[in-house]
Design a protein around this motif. Structure first.
Motif, PDB file in Angstrom:
ATOM      1  N   GLN A  26       0.806  -1.223   0.000  1.00 37.68           N
ATOM      2  CA  GLN A  26       0.000   0.000   0.000  1.00 37.68           C
ATOM      3  C   GLN A  26       0.840   1.274   0.000  1.00 37.68           C
ATOM      4  O   GLN A  26       0.301   2.372  -0.012  1.00 37.68           O
ATOM      5  N   TYR A  27       2.158   1.135   0.017  1.00 42.41           N
ATOM      6  CA  TYR A  27       3.033   2.301   0.157  1.00 42.41           C
ATOM      7  C   TYR A  27       4.038   2.403  -0.980  1.00 42.41           C
ATOM      8  O   TYR A  27       4.389   1.422  -1.619  1.00 42.41           O
ATOM      9  N   GLN A  28       4.527   3.614  -1.156  1.00 42.52           N
ATOM     10  CA  GLN A  28       5.741   3.895  -1.911  1.00 42.52           C
ATOM     11  C   GLN A  28       6.837   4.025  -0.857  1.00 42.52           C
ATOM     12  O   GLN A  28       6.628   4.651   0.186  1.00 42.52           O
ATOM     13  N   TRP A  29       8.001   3.459  -1.127  1.00 44.88           N
ATOM     14  CA  TRP A  29       9.074   3.402  -0.131  1.00 44.88           C
ATOM     15  C   TRP A  29      10.281   4.197  -0.607  1.00 44.88           C
ATOM     16  O   TRP A  29      10.781   3.983  -1.701  1.00 44.88           O
ATOM     17  N   LYS A  30      10.716   5.096   0.237  1.00 43.79           N
ATOM     18  CA  LYS A  30      11.898   5.900  -0.049  1.00 43.79           C
ATOM     19  C   LYS A  30      13.059   5.325   0.759  1.00 43.79           C
ATOM     20  O   LYS A  30      13.013   5.303   1.987  1.00 43.79           O
ATOM     21  N   VAL A  31      14.065   4.853   0.057  1.00 43.68           N
ATOM     22  CA  VAL A  31      15.250   4.279   0.687  1.00 43.68           C
ATOM     23  C   VAL A  31      16.367   5.300   0.548  1.00 43.68           C
ATOM     24  O   VAL A  31      16.683   5.738  -0.560  1.00 43.68           O
ATOM     25  N   ILE A  32      16.968   5.680   1.679  1.00 40.60           N
ATOM     26  CA  ILE A  32      17.955   6.754   1.685  1.00 40.60           C
ATOM     27  C   ILE A  32      19.259   6.263   2.305  1.00 40.60           C
ATOM     28  O   ILE A  32      19.268   5.731   3.416  1.00 40.60           O
ATOM     29  N   ASP A  33      20.363   6.463   1.592  1.00 38.30           N
ATOM     30  CA  ASP A  33      21.705   6.211   2.126  1.00 38.30           C
ATOM     31  C   ASP A  33      21.801   4.921   2.930  1.00 38.30           C
ATOM     32  O   ASP A  33      22.306   4.902   4.040  1.00 38.30           O
ATOM     33  N   GLU A  34      21.346   3.864   2.354  1.00 33.21           N
ATOM     34  CA  GLU A  34      21.279   2.584   3.029  1.00 33.21           C
ATOM     35  C   GLU A  34      22.548   1.788   2.762  1.00 33.21           C
ATOM     36  O   GLU A  34      23.126   1.889   1.687  1.00 33.21           O
ATOM     37  N   GLU A  35      23.025   1.047   3.742  1.00 30.55           N
ATOM     38  CA  GLU A  35      24.144   0.135   3.538  1.00 30.55           C
ATOM     39  C   GLU A  35      23.779  -1.219   4.124  1.00 30.55           C
ATOM     40  O   GLU A  35      23.887  -1.450   5.327  1.00 30.55           O
ATOM     41  N   SER A  36      23.321  -2.091   3.265  1.00 27.56           N
ATOM     42  CA  SER A  36      22.964  -3.451   3.645  1.00 27.56           C
ATOM     43  C   SER A  36      23.213  -4.336   2.436  1.00 27.56           C
ATOM     44  O   SER A  36      23.135  -3.871   1.301  1.00 27.56           O
ATOM     45  N   TYR A  37      23.473  -5.591   2.700  1.00 30.58           N
ATOM     46  CA  TYR A  37      23.913  -6.479   1.636  1.00 30.58           C
ATOM     47  C   TYR A  37      23.048  -7.721   1.514  1.00 30.58           C
ATOM     48  O   TYR A  37      22.573  -8.254   2.512  1.00 30.58           O
ATOM     49  N   VAL A  38      22.897  -8.187   0.288  1.00 31.61           N
ATOM     50  CA  VAL A  38      22.300  -9.488   0.028  1.00 31.61           C
ATOM     51  C   VAL A  38      23.376 -10.517   0.331  1.00 31.61           C
ATOM     52  O   VAL A  38      24.556 -10.329   0.006  1.00 31.61           O
ATOM     53  N   VAL A  39      22.975 -11.591   0.989  1.00 33.99           N
ATOM     54  CA  VAL A  39      23.905 -12.661   1.339  1.00 33.99           C
ATOM     55  C   VAL A  39      23.708 -13.809   0.365  1.00 33.99           C
ATOM     56  O   VAL A  39      22.583 -14.272   0.152  1.00 33.99           O
ATOM     57  N   LYS A  40      24.802 -14.246  -0.224  1.00 39.67           N
ATOM     58  CA  LYS A  40      24.766 -15.379  -1.147  1.00 39.67           C
ATOM     59  C   LYS A  40      25.944 -16.287  -0.806  1.00 39.67           C
ATOM     60  O   LYS A  40      27.072 -15.812  -0.681  1.00 39.67           O
ATOM     61  N   ASP A  41      25.657 -17.566  -0.620  1.00 39.11           N
ATOM     62  CA  ASP A  41      26.687 -18.545  -0.249  1.00 39.11           C
ATOM     63  C   ASP A  41      27.439 -18.112   1.009  1.00 39.11           C
ATOM     64  O   ASP A  41      28.664 -18.176   1.079  1.00 39.11           O
ATOM     65  N   GLU A  42      26.665 -17.604   1.985  1.00 38.95           N
ATOM     66  CA  GLU A  42      27.212 -17.184   3.284  1.00 38.95           C
ATOM     67  C   GLU A  42      28.218 -16.032   3.188  1.00 38.95           C
ATOM     68  O   GLU A  42      29.041 -15.846   4.072  1.00 38.95           O
TER      69      GLU A  42
END
Length: 153
Positions: free
Chosen positions: A28-44
């Motif tokens: 139900q929302y539009q999402w504003k992502v600002i200056d984010e630092e997070s990672y997708v984890v693949k193969d640990e």
């Protein structure tokens, strides 16, 4: 008056954004992502940025990003809007006067702060944090709010 909620999450890989946002009708929302630092984890291993740049995405896109792969959250600044994005939200007063409905900030991989205008949703978020066994869960009120800026940086 309750402004929001704070708690800590484990400092590890997981689906913590999905867990935290469970009570929210993400689509139900539009999402504003600002200056984010997070990672997708693949193969640990940390592979690529969960959100490569500050961006605006719809609820479906956010849901896809937070459910497809585990992630490792370091800094997160996500704001939800029903419609038009208002100007920069720096303080709690800016938040109140804006069209923003929900703010999620995560600092140093563990410390979560949420501001929410909908009090029923805020109570659901509190119960959800308890069900996920997050720690140090507390409501943020005008008496104990120490945030001067609504930012993870």
């Amino acid at each position: 008056m309750r402004r929001g909620l704070s708690f800590t999450i484990p400092n590890q890989y997981g689906h913590f954004l999905q867990d935290i946002l469970t009570p929210i009708p993400i689509d139900q929302y539009q999402w504003k992502v600002i200056d984010e630092e997070s990672y997708v984890v693949k193969d640990e291993q940390l592979d690529w940025l969960l959100f490569p740049k500050s961006t605006i995405i719809n609820g479906r896109q956010l849901n896809e990003r937070i459910t497809q792969h585990e992630h490792y959250l370091i800094f997160v600044d996500i704001k939800a809007f029903h419609s038009n994005m208002s100007s920069e939200i720096v303080t709690y007063e800016d938040f109140l006067q804006s069209t923003c409905e929900f703010v999620l900030l995560l600092i140093d991989s563990q410390y979560v702060t949420i501001y929410c205008k909908d009090h029923e949703m805020l109570n659901s978020l509190y119960e959800n944090a308890f069900l996920h066994e997050f720690e140090e869960i507390a409501y943020i009120t005008s008496h104990n709010d120490s945030m001067t800026r609504l930012s993870c940086w």
